[in-house]
Design a protein around this motif. Structure first.
Motif, PDB file in Angstrom:
ATOM      1  N   ALA A   1       0.825  -1.303  -0.042  1.00 42.40           N
ATOM      2  CA  ALA A   1       0.087  -0.040   0.070  1.00 42.40           C
ATOM      3  C   ALA A   1       0.818   1.126   0.010  1.00 42.40           C
ATOM      4  O   ALA A   1       0.507   2.141  -0.733  1.00 42.40           O
ATOM      5  CB  ALA A   1      -0.924  -0.056   1.235  1.00 42.40           C
ATOM      6  N   VAL A   2       1.962   1.212   0.820  1.00 44.14           N
ATOM      7  CA  VAL A   2       2.869   2.483   0.861  1.00 44.14           C
ATOM      8  C   VAL A   2       3.464   2.670  -0.190  1.00 44.14           C
ATOM      9  O   VAL A   2       3.721   3.754  -0.876  1.00 44.14           O
ATOM     10  CB  VAL A   2       3.710   2.492   2.290  1.00 44.14           C
ATOM     11  N   THR A   3       4.309   1.574  -0.728  1.00 44.34           N
ATOM     12  CA  THR A   3       5.148   1.572  -2.219  1.00 44.34           C
ATOM     13  C   THR A   3       4.307   1.968  -3.243  1.00 44.34           C
ATOM     14  O   THR A   3       4.664   3.024  -3.996  1.00 44.34           O
ATOM     15  CB  THR A   3       5.968   0.466  -2.121  1.00 44.34           C
ATOM     16  N   GLY A   4       3.127   1.434  -3.514  1.00 42.63           N
ATOM     17  CA  GLY A   4       2.337   1.374  -4.590  1.00 42.63           C
ATOM     18  C   GLY A   4       1.734   2.887  -4.562  1.00 42.63           C
ATOM     19  O   GLY A   4       1.621   3.484  -5.749  1.00 42.63           O
ATOM     20  N   THR A   5       1.048   3.361  -3.615  1.00 49.73           N
ATOM     21  CA  THR A   5       0.405   4.786  -3.611  1.00 49.73           C
ATOM     22  C   THR A   5       1.514   5.708  -3.665  1.00 49.73           C
ATOM     23  O   THR A   5       1.317   6.791  -4.466  1.00 49.73           O
ATOM     24  CB  THR A   5      -0.460   4.736  -2.297  1.00 49.73           C
TER      25      THR A   5
ATOM     26  N   ALA B   1       1.761   8.419  -6.811  1.00 53.26           N
ATOM     27  CA  ALA B   1       1.434   9.915  -6.453  1.00 53.26           C
ATOM     28  C   ALA B   1       2.742  10.591  -7.028  1.00 53.26           C
ATOM     29  O   ALA B   1       2.575  11.670  -7.745  1.00 53.26           O
ATOM     30  CB  ALA B   1       1.243   9.855  -4.903  1.00 53.26           C
ATOM     31  N   ALA B   2       4.028  10.120  -6.691  1.00 51.23           N
ATOM     32  CA  ALA B   2       5.155  10.747  -7.072  1.00 51.23           C
ATOM     33  C   ALA B   2       5.227  10.862  -8.663  1.00 51.23           C
ATOM     34  O   ALA B   2       5.682  11.898  -9.391  1.00 51.23           O
ATOM     35  CB  ALA B   2       6.267   9.961  -6.537  1.00 51.23           C
TER      36      ALA B   2
ATOM     37  N   VAL C   1      10.354  17.934 -12.619  1.00 53.13           N
ATOM     38  CA  VAL C   1       9.707  16.617 -13.215  1.00 53.13           C
ATOM     39  C   VAL C   1      10.449  15.640 -13.203  1.00 53.13           C
ATOM     40  O   VAL C   1      10.021  14.489 -12.565  1.00 53.13           O
ATOM     41  CB  VAL C   1       9.717  16.944 -14.747  1.00 53.13           C
ATOM     42  N   VAL C   2      11.993  15.605 -13.364  1.00 56.25           N
ATOM     43  CA  VAL C   2      12.871  14.519 -13.309  1.00 56.25           C
ATOM     44  C   VAL C   2      12.775  13.679 -11.936  1.00 56.25           C
ATOM     45  O   VAL C   2      12.696  12.422 -11.787  1.00 56.25           O
ATOM     46  CB  VAL C   2      14.081  14.679 -13.899  1.00 56.25           C
ATOM     47  N   ALA C   3      13.050  14.631 -10.801  1.00 55.59           N
ATOM     48  CA  ALA C   3      13.295  13.830  -9.479  1.00 55.59           C
ATOM     49  C   ALA C   3      12.110  13.053  -8.991  1.00 55.59           C
ATOM     50  O   ALA C   3      11.991  12.075  -8.618  1.00 55.59           O
ATOM     51  CB  ALA C   3      13.425  15.132  -8.772  1.00 55.59           C
TER      52      ALA C   3
ATOM     53  N   ALA D   1      11.695   9.171  -8.857  1.00 54.21           N
ATOM     54  CA  ALA D   1      11.374   8.434  -7.443  1.00 54.21           C
ATOM     55  C   ALA D   1      10.143   7.630  -7.498  1.00 54.21           C
ATOM     56  O   ALA D   1       9.993   6.418  -6.760  1.00 54.21           O
ATOM     57  CB  ALA D   1      11.177   9.641  -6.346  1.00 54.21           C
ATOM     58  N   GLY D   2       8.914   8.206  -8.312  1.00 55.50           N
ATOM     59  CA  GLY D   2       8.010   7.402  -8.492  1.00 55.50           C
ATOM     60  C   GLY D   2       7.999   5.921  -9.230  1.00 55.50           C
ATOM     61  O   GLY D   2       7.589   5.001  -8.682  1.00 55.50           O
ATOM     62  N   LEU D   3       8.984   5.929 -10.189  1.00 60.72           N
ATOM     63  CA  LEU D   3       9.478   4.708 -10.910  1.00 60.72           C
ATOM     64  C   LEU D   3      10.126   3.731  -9.815  1.00 60.72           C
ATOM     65  O   LEU D   3       9.693   2.457 -10.133  1.00 60.72           O
ATOM     66  CB  LEU D   3      10.148   5.242 -12.007  1.00 60.72           C
ATOM     67  N   VAL D   4      10.998   4.343  -8.976  1.00 59.60           N
ATOM     68  CA  VAL D   4      11.809   3.463  -8.311  1.00 59.60           C
ATOM     69  C   VAL D   4      10.809   2.723  -7.219  1.00 59.60           C
ATOM     70  O   VAL D   4      10.883   1.485  -6.892  1.00 59.60           O
ATOM     71  CB  VAL D   4      12.832   4.115  -7.656  1.00 59.60           C
TER      72      VAL D   4
END
Length: 475
Positions: free
Chosen positions: A213-217, A221-222, A240-242, A246-249
Motif C-alpha cells: 500500500a505504501v510503496t504502490g500509493t 503519487a510521485a 519533473v525528473v526527480a 522516485a515514482g518509478l523506483v
C-alpha cells in the motif's frame, strides 16, 4: 492466499435493497466524483481573488484533487475488498463530504488545497468501490452490461454538468457553494448506502498489505506529480525528473514486494491471469489519452483559436457529451450481443475519422462546419469503448477482488490521461513554437491539429490491442 467474501450475520447486516436503487447509488457517487473534477475550473478566478492565490498556486485547487484521486484509487479499491464495500463506500462519502465542507469554509489557500487533496482521497475510495458494488450486484451478463453503461453515462453527465453548474453557483451565489453543495448530497447518499447495500466483509484473517500500500500509493503519487509539472517546467527540469524517477523506483519496489514478500498482495497476480483484465487495462491506459485529446484540447481549441468564452466553449461541448451518454447506454445493450472486440473496433473507427476530420480545423474554421461533426463522432467512439473496456477489465473477477479490479481500471484511465496530457501538450507547444508568432491563432491551431492527428494514431493502437480482448466475457 485467495480472498473470498462472506455475508455478515443477519443480525448486524441490513437487508439488501433492490438492484435499481443500488445502481442509482453507484451512479450518483460516480456523478459526484467526476463533477468535482471539473466544477471548480470556472470558479478558479473568484477563488484566486478572494483567497490571494498566486497564478501557479491556484492550479493546485484542481491538481491536488486529481493527484490523490489517481494516486490512491488502487489502495481504495483494495481497501474495499478487505474492509467491505458498504463500509468503504460510506467512509469515502464521509471523507469527501467533510473535505467539501472544509473547502467551502476555507479562509486561506493552504486550507483549500488541503481540503481538495483530502477530497481526492475520498473520491479515490468511491470510484473503485462503486465498480465493485456493480460487479457483485449485477452478475447476469445483460444486467451487468446495462449497469456499466449507466455508470459510464453518469460520469458523462457529471463532466458535462461541471462547467455549467460551477458557473451558475459562482455567479448566482458564491464559489464556496461549489464545495458546500456536496454536503447535503453526501448525507443523503450515506443514508441510502447504509439502507440498501449488504454488509460484505473479507474472509477472517484477510488484511491489507501495508508495504504494498505504501510503496504502490507513494509511487503512483510521485509519478503523477512529476508528470503534472511537465507543462510548466518541461521534461528535463528537476521539478519533473526527480519526482518521476522516485515514482518509478517506488513502483519497481512495489512490484518486488507484491511478487516475493506479500502474503496477501494489494494487487494479486491472479488478476492478470484473466485476459480481459490484462488487455482491458492496457487499452484503458491508451484510452486515457483519447479523453484528454477530446475534452481538454477541444476546449482549448474553441477558446484559444476560435475565441469562444469558457462558458460558450462548455456549451459547445454539450452536444458531444449528450452523444456520449446516449451511445454509452446503447453500447451496454449491444455488448452481450456483439462482444467487446467489435465495439472497441467501432469506437476506434469513430476516433480515427473524428480526430482526422478535426485536425483539418484552423483559425478560419467555424464551429458548426468544422468542430461539431467530428466531436460528435469522437464522443460516440468514447460511448462505445469506455463502458465496454470498464466491463472487460472487471469481468470474471471474484467478489473478493472486485474493488481491486475497479481501482486498477480507474487508475489506468487516470494515469493514461496524465501521461497523455503531458505528451500532447508538449507536442502542441513545440509545433506552435516553430511559427513566427507562437501565440497567434494560426500557430496554436497548428499545435492542436498535431494533437488531434496523434490521437488518431492512438486510436489505431487501441483498435489493435482491443482485438486481444476475449471473444466472450465471463461475468
Amino acid at each position: 492466499m485467495t480472498t473470498t467474501t462472506t455475508t455478515e450475520p443477519a443480525a448486524t447486516a441490513p437487508r439488501s435493497g433492490p438492484a435499481r436503487l443500488i445502481l442509482a447509488l453507484a451512479c450518483a457517487c460516480q456523478f459526484m466524483v467526476i463533477l468535482d473534477a471539473s466544477i471548480v475550473n470556472v470558479a478558479l478566478p473568484s477563488v484566486r481573488r478572494d483567497l490571494g492565490f498566486t497564478s501557479t498556486g491556484v492550479a493546485w485547487v484542481v491538481n491536488g484533487y486529481l493527484l490523490t484521486f489517481a494516486g490512491f484509487m488502487l489502495l481504495g479499491g483494495r481497501a474495499a475488498d478487505v474492509f467491505g464495500h458498504r463500509r468503504m463506500l460510506v467512509a469515502g462519502l464521509s471523507v469527501f463530504s467533510a473535505a467539501s465542507l472544509v473547502g467551502g469554509l476555507a479562509g486561506t489557500p493552504e486550507i483549500l488545497v488541503g481540503a481538495r487533496i483530502t477530497q481526492g482521497v475520498g473520491a479515490a475510495v468511491l470510484a473503485p468501490t462503486t465498480l465493485a458494488v456493480l460487479n457483485t450486484t449485477f452478475t447476469e451478463e445483460r444486467a451487468r452490461a446495462r449497469a456499466f453503461g449507466a455508470w459510464s453515462a453518469a460520469g458523462g453527465v457529471g463532466g458535462m454538468a461541471g462547467a455549467l453548474t460551477g458557473g451558475a453557483l459562482t455567479t448566482g451565489l458564491s464559489w464556496r457553494w461549489v464545495f458546500l453543495i456536496n454536503m447535503p448530497i453526501g448525507a443523503v447518499l450515506v443514508a441510502v448506502a447504509m439502507t440498501v447495500l449488504p454488509g460484505i466483509r473479507a474472509e477472517r484473517g484477510t488484511s491489507l498489505d501495508l508495504a504494498g500500500a505504501v510503496t504502490g500509493t507513494a509511487g503512483l503519487a510521485a509519478l503523477l506529480y512529476g508528470v503534472m509539472q511537465v507543462t510548466e517546467f518541461g521534461w528535463t527540469s528537476s521539478h519533473v525528473v526527480a519526482p518521476t524517477a522516485a515514482g518509478l523506483v517506488l513502483l519497481a519496489v512495489f512490484t518486488v514486494v507484491e511478487a516475493r514478500f506479500a502474503d496477501q498482495p494489494m494487487l494479486p497476480s491472479r488478476l492478470f491471469g484473466l485476459r480481459g483484465v490484462a488487455v482491458g487495462n492496457l487499452t484503458l491506459l491508451l484510452f486515457g489519452g483519447i479523453t484528454i485529446a477530446m475534452w481538454y484540447f477541444t476546449s482549448l481549441f474553441l477558446q484559444n483559436v476560435l475565441d469562444h468564452s469558457a462558458l460558450r466553449a462548455g456549451l459547445g461541448q454539450t452536444p458531444a457529451a449528450i452523444a456520449f451518454m446516449l451511445v454509452a447506454r446503447q453500447s451496454a445493450i449491444l455488448l452481450p450481443r456483439v462482444g467487446a472486440r467489435l465495439l472497441v473496433l467501432g469506437g476506434s473507427v469513430c476516433f480515427v475519422i473524428g480526430f482526422g476530420w478535426l485536425s483539418r480545423a484552423g483559425a478560419d474554421s467555424g464551429y458548426l462546419a468544422d468542430v461539431l461533426g467530428p466531436t460528435l463522432l469522437i464522443a460516440a467512439g468514447i460511448g462505445l469503448t469506455f463502458p465496454t473496456l470498464m466491463a472487460a477489465a472487471t469481468a470474471g473477477v471474484a467478489g473478493g477482488d472486485a474493488g481491486t479490479a475497479g481501482g486498477l481500471a480507474n487508475t489506468a484511465v487516470q494515469v493514461g490521461g496524465s501521461l497523455g496530457l503531458a505528451a500532447l501538450a508538449t507536442a502542441a507547444a513545440a509545433r506552435a513554437a516553430h511559427a513566427s508568432d507562437a501565440e497567434s491563432a494560426n500557430a496554436l491551431a497548428d499545435g492542436y491539429d498535431l494533437v488531434f492527428l496523434t490521437a488518431a494514431g492512438l486510436a489505431a493502437a487501441i483498435a489493435l490491442v482491443g482485438m486481444l480482448l476475449p471473444r466472450h466475457q465471463r461475468t
